[in-house]
Write a protein that holds these residues in place. Structure first.
Motif, PDB file in Angstrom:
ATOM      1  N   PHE A  62       0.827  -1.212   0.000  1.00  0.00           N
ATOM      2  CA  PHE A  62       0.000   0.000   0.000  1.00  0.00           C
ATOM      3  C   PHE A  62       0.861   1.263   0.000  1.00  0.00           C
ATOM      4  O   PHE A  62       0.500   2.266   0.609  1.00  0.00           O
ATOM      5  N   TYR A  63       1.980   1.214  -0.701  1.00  0.00           N
ATOM      6  CA  TYR A  63       2.910   2.344  -0.628  1.00  0.00           C
ATOM      7  C   TYR A  63       2.356   3.603  -1.274  1.00  0.00           C
ATOM      8  O   TYR A  63       2.871   4.701  -1.034  1.00  0.00           O
ATOM      9  N   ARG A  64       1.313   3.489  -2.080  1.00  0.00           N
ATOM     10  CA  ARG A  64       0.705   4.680  -2.680  1.00  0.00           C
ATOM     11  C   ARG A  64      -0.441   5.244  -1.837  1.00  0.00           C
ATOM     12  O   ARG A  64      -1.104   6.195  -2.256  1.00  0.00           O
ATOM     13  N   ALA A  65      -0.686   4.667  -0.674  1.00  0.00           N
ATOM     14  CA  ALA A  65      -1.807   5.130   0.151  1.00  0.00           C
ATOM     15  C   ALA A  65      -1.633   6.589   0.560  1.00  0.00           C
ATOM     16  O   ALA A  65      -2.604   7.360   0.574  1.00  0.00           O
ATOM     17  N   ALA A  70      -3.224  12.264   0.170  1.00  0.00           N
ATOM     18  CA  ALA A  70      -2.842  13.650  -0.116  1.00  0.00           C
ATOM     19  C   ALA A  70      -3.726  14.249  -1.205  1.00  0.00           C
ATOM     20  O   ALA A  70      -4.126  15.422  -1.126  1.00  0.00           O
ATOM     21  N   MET A  71      -4.047  13.463  -2.224  1.00  0.00           N
ATOM     22  CA  MET A  71      -4.905  13.957  -3.303  1.00  0.00           C
ATOM     23  C   MET A  71      -6.308  14.257  -2.789  1.00  0.00           C
ATOM     24  O   MET A  71      -6.920  15.269  -3.158  1.00  0.00           O
ATOM     25  N   SER A  72      -6.833  13.379  -1.935  1.00  0.00           N
ATOM     26  CA  SER A  72      -8.177  13.591  -1.401  1.00  0.00           C
ATOM     27  C   SER A  72      -8.220  14.817  -0.495  1.00  0.00           C
ATOM     28  O   SER A  72      -9.169  15.608  -0.541  1.00  0.00           O
ATOM     29  N   ARG A  77      -8.621  21.053   0.857  1.00  0.00           N
ATOM     30  CA  ARG A  77      -7.841  22.177   1.375  1.00  0.00           C
ATOM     31  C   ARG A  77      -7.306  23.112   0.303  1.00  0.00           C
ATOM     32  O   ARG A  77      -7.079  24.296   0.568  1.00  0.00           O
ATOM     33  N   GLU A  78      -7.080  22.590  -0.898  1.00  0.00           N
ATOM     34  CA  GLU A  78      -6.407  23.387  -1.921  1.00  0.00           C
ATOM     35  C   GLU A  78      -7.305  23.723  -3.105  1.00  0.00           C
ATOM     36  O   GLU A  78      -6.815  24.172  -4.140  1.00  0.00           O
ATOM     37  N   ARG A  79      -8.597  23.518  -2.961  1.00  0.00           N
ATOM     38  CA  ARG A  79      -9.491  23.839  -4.074  1.00  0.00           C
ATOM     39  C   ARG A  79      -9.575  25.356  -4.237  1.00  0.00           C
ATOM     40  O   ARG A  79      -9.445  26.099  -3.258  1.00  0.00           O
ATOM     41  N   PRO A  80      -9.798  25.838  -5.452  1.00  0.00           N
ATOM     42  CA  PRO A  80      -9.855  27.283  -5.692  1.00  0.00           C
ATOM     43  C   PRO A  80     -11.044  27.916  -4.968  1.00  0.00           C
ATOM     44  O   PRO A  80     -12.043  27.244  -4.687  1.00  0.00           O
ATOM     45  N   PRO A  81     -10.960  29.195  -4.680  1.00  0.00           N
ATOM     46  CA  PRO A  81     -12.089  29.899  -4.055  1.00  0.00           C
ATOM     47  C   PRO A  81     -13.348  29.767  -4.908  1.00  0.00           C
ATOM     48  O   PRO A  81     -13.294  29.859  -6.136  1.00  0.00           O
ATOM     49  N   GLY A  82     -14.462  29.527  -4.248  1.00  0.00           N
ATOM     50  CA  GLY A  82     -15.727  29.413  -4.958  1.00  0.00           C
ATOM     51  C   GLY A  82     -16.043  28.031  -5.475  1.00  0.00           C
ATOM     52  O   GLY A  82     -17.142  27.788  -5.985  1.00  0.00           O
ATOM     53  N   VAL A  83     -15.091  27.102  -5.379  1.00  0.00           N
ATOM     54  CA  VAL A  83     -15.322  25.721  -5.828  1.00  0.00           C
ATOM     55  C   VAL A  83     -15.757  24.891  -4.626  1.00  0.00           C
ATOM     56  O   VAL A  83     -15.065  24.853  -3.607  1.00  0.00           O
ATOM     57  N   SER A  84     -16.899  24.236  -4.733  1.00  0.00           N
ATOM     58  CA  SER A  84     -17.388  23.426  -3.625  1.00  0.00           C
ATOM     59  C   SER A  84     -16.565  22.148  -3.493  1.00  0.00           C
ATOM     60  O   SER A  84     -15.903  21.708  -4.441  1.00  0.00           O
TER      61      SER A  84
END
Length: 211
Positions: A62-65, A70-72, A77-84
């Motif tokens: 499971f080394y890619r866990a 991080a992607m999830s 946390r890193e979505r652009p302003p205004g994006v749900s």
């Protein structure tokens, strides 16, 4: 490059070498048949180095866990302003179509990832732990953004729903690749599934957490 940067690069390269070596041995011989000593010898590192990067043998599978987690979290946390958050996860699931070539390679190999996991109880338990940790971490991020009380169940329910959608869409994508359809047909069907799932979720989750 600074000394610290070189050390981090070396650590990353060593971790990848160990993971790639373990994957090759697991595919060739099976998970239970390969020991950590054999992995260390094949990677030309010490057994201690293997465990420094991967605390358990299961972690080698499971080394890619961490990457998936991080992607999830980035979708929150890193979505652009205004994006749900719902739209951010929709984009994340839509991008799963880029994994089609890798899925084909995995399915063509003997003892691919899911073959290993499905055939081994300890790896099945590890998968459960990985998914539970992902949902817990995502729920914490949602609760923090929403300013939710500690006993509020909504962040956990939303996290479980989003991760469940992500996992189900990926599983269906793998099933379509396994069916032998061409890439264009598979991607079209996948994007249709993504639209249907997230359009259905929008009524319930579209404005959570309030911005």
């Amino acid at each position: 490059m600074r000394a610290g940067g070189l050390r981090e690069l070396k650590k990353t390269q060593t971790r990848q070498l160990i993971a790639d070596t373990a994957a090759s041995l697991f595919r060739a011989q099976g998970y239970d048949e390969v020991t950590v000593d054999e992995i260390a010898a094949a990677a030309q590192v010490s057994k201690k180095t293997v465990f420094n990067h991967f605390p358990t043998k299961e972690d080698l599978v499971f080394y890619r866990a961490d990457e998936r987690e991080a992607m999830s979290l980035a979708a929150v946390r890193e979505r652009p302003p205004g994006v749900s958050i719902l739209d951010s996860f929709r984009q994340l699931c839509s991008a799963q179509a880029r994994l089609i070539p890798g899925i084909r390679r995995d399915l063509a190999r003997p003892r691919g990832f899911y073959d290993l996991v499905n055939g081994n109880p300890s790896l099945q338990r590890k998968m459960y732990e990985v998914n539970a940790h992902l949902m817990s971490t995502l729920a914490e991020a949602l609760a923090s953004e929403a300013g939710a009380e500690a006993d509020d169940p909504i962040p956990s329910i939303v996290a479980s729903t989003l991760i469940g959608a992500q996992r189900t869409l990926y599983r269906r994508l793998r099933e379509r690749v396994a069916s032998g359809d061409d890439d264009e047909t598979i991607e079209s069907a996948h994007q249709r599934d993504v639209r249907r799932v997230f359009d259905r979720l929008r009524d319930g989750l579209g404005d959570y957490p309030p911005q």
